[in-house]
Design an enzyme around this catalytic site. Structure first.
Site, mmCIF file in Angstrom:
data_model
loop_
_atom_site.group_PDB
_atom_site.id
_atom_site.type_symbol
_atom_site.label_atom_id
_atom_site.label_comp_id
_atom_site.label_asym_id
_atom_site.label_seq_id
_atom_site.Cartn_x
_atom_site.Cartn_y
_atom_site.Cartn_z
ATOM 1 N N TRP A 18 -65.115 -76.150 -29.829
ATOM 2 C CA TRP A 18 -64.862 -76.996 -28.660
ATOM 3 C C TRP A 18 -65.496 -76.411 -27.407
ATOM 4 O O TRP A 18 -66.006 -77.145 -26.549
ATOM 5 C CB TRP A 18 -63.369 -77.222 -28.482
ATOM 6 N N LYS A 68 -51.897 -82.635 -29.420
ATOM 7 C CA LYS A 68 -51.587 -81.418 -30.164
ATOM 8 C C LYS A 68 -50.217 -80.848 -29.779
ATOM 9 O O LYS A 68 -49.398 -80.558 -30.631
ATOM 10 C CB LYS A 68 -52.680 -80.375 -29.946
ATOM 11 N N ASP A 119 -59.848 -75.544 -21.019
ATOM 12 C CA ASP A 119 -59.392 -76.535 -21.990
ATOM 13 C C ASP A 119 -58.181 -75.943 -22.698
ATOM 14 O O ASP A 119 -58.304 -75.013 -23.489
ATOM 15 C CB ASP A 119 -60.522 -76.820 -22.982
#
Length: 361
Positions: free
Chosen positions: A103, A196, A172
């Site tokens: 990511w 999540k 993030d």
């Protein structure tokens, strides 16, 4: 509930059963309105109460000062990969990035697509992202330092956040938001896809410091400008009302049922210690992350061969342990033990792992 499994999926992930029951009870007739939360106007007082309560709870849980804004946006965390440089990286400036996994690499790629000056000051790609880099030098004139706090695919996490030396941190935190307490003051911006650790897919939380809001040039499209959403309290256009409502209930659960982030962190460390403790006690399973970089949220491991891994995932599913297959890009197995999963779920997994190893070792 007897018909529910222990859900180790990495995202969309487990939600607290208490929250799901509350959604179920209120869904048809929200607060006596005669309408579902998914039917009422986002401009109504009923929905604004939900939105504002979520903001207040976020600020309280993270001990945020008044100079932080909470935004509820759409497009997933992946849209933040380009919104961050579009808004925070003016022409002629540069930003520093740390590459710790899939990511983070995608965030770097989006900045490069925009032809922004993006300096990768550290990377753990040399060892398949199995560790968090310790040595790097931050450019004191960088517009921000970007990093991914928890690497869902590779199972690594920053135990201590990097020191930007005054450079605003941008992170993030999709897969570990609200899993522990931390000092938010060095951060210029934090973003997290909800699916999540916060709620369902469909909403992304952005926490932005007020001094960062005016960096975007007027050339940034209106919908992609953070100030647009900050000025309208996330109501510039119709937001994902149902998802925001469920996030609000999750925040309420953390505050009122768990007891806040310090209690949540103790709970999460107990779960992680139990699972890593067993993994370290046997040669049959091999954790993939280096010990000082291991994630509290995503525990990645391998078995002696891929056939056994497939068998492990299949047999675990039959006894109510779901979502244990590793990401398709790296293989292996992964147990995502997010906030909503209790210690009983981890204990059940460890018990199954012991029995599976005895039968197949």
């Amino acid at each position: 509930m007897a018909d529910r499994i222990f859900n180790f999926n990495p995202g969309p992930a487990a939600l607290p059963l208490q929250v799901l029951k509350e959604v179920q009870q209120e869904f048809i007739n929200f607060k006596g309105s005669g309408m579902s939360i998914s039917e009422i106007s986002h401009r109504s007082a009923l929905f604004e109460d939900v939105l504002n309560d979520a903001i207040v709870r976020f600020k309280r849980l993270l001990k945020l000062s008044d100079n932080f804004k909470i935004l509820f946006l759409q497009g997933g965390a992946s849209s933040q990969f380009f919104m961050v440089p579009m808004n925070l990286l003016p022409e002629g400036s540069s930003a520093d990035y740390i590459n710790t996994g899939s990511w983070a690499k995608k965030a770097i790629k989006e900045a490069e697509i925009l032809k922004k000056t993006c300096n990768v000051i550290a990377s753990s790609e040399d060892k398949n992202y199995s560790y968090i880099p310790k040595k790097f030098s931050v450019n004191p004139s960088a517009a921000y330092l970007h990093f991914t706090s928890n690497n869902t695919i590779e199972g690594t996490q920053w135990a201590q956040f990097p020191d930007g030396g005054g450079v605003p941190l941008v992170s993030d935190m999709s897969s570990d938001m609200l899993c522990r307490s931390f000092d938010a003051s060095p951060f210029g911006l934090i973003y997290a896809g909800a699916q999540k650790n916060l709620g369902p897919a469909g909403v992304t939380v952005v926490i932005i410091r007020e001094d960062m809001l005016e960096r975007a040039s007027k050339d940034v499209p209106t919908m992609l400008r953070y100030s647009t959403h900050a000025d309208k309290n996330s109501l510039y256009n119709t937001p994902p009302c149902l998802a925001i409502y469920i996030v609000q209930l999750v925040l309420k659960w953390i505050e009122e049922s768990i007891g806040g982030l310090d209690a949540m962190e103790r709970r999460n460390r107990e779960k992680a210690d139990l699972l890593y403790g067993y993994l370290d006690s046997t040669d049959f399973y091999r954790p993939t992350a280096e010990k000082d970089s291991r994630s509290l949220m995503n525990v990645t491991f391998r078995l002696p061969d891929e056939d056994l891994e497939k068998k492990f995932v299949a047999e675990a599913g039959k006894v109510g342990l779901g979502g244990l297959k590793g990401h398709r890009s790296v293989g292996g197995c992964r147990a995502s033990i997010y906030n909503a999963l209790g210690l009983d779920g981890v204990q059940s997994l460890v018990d199954f792992m012991k029995t599976f190893a005895q039968k197949n070792g």
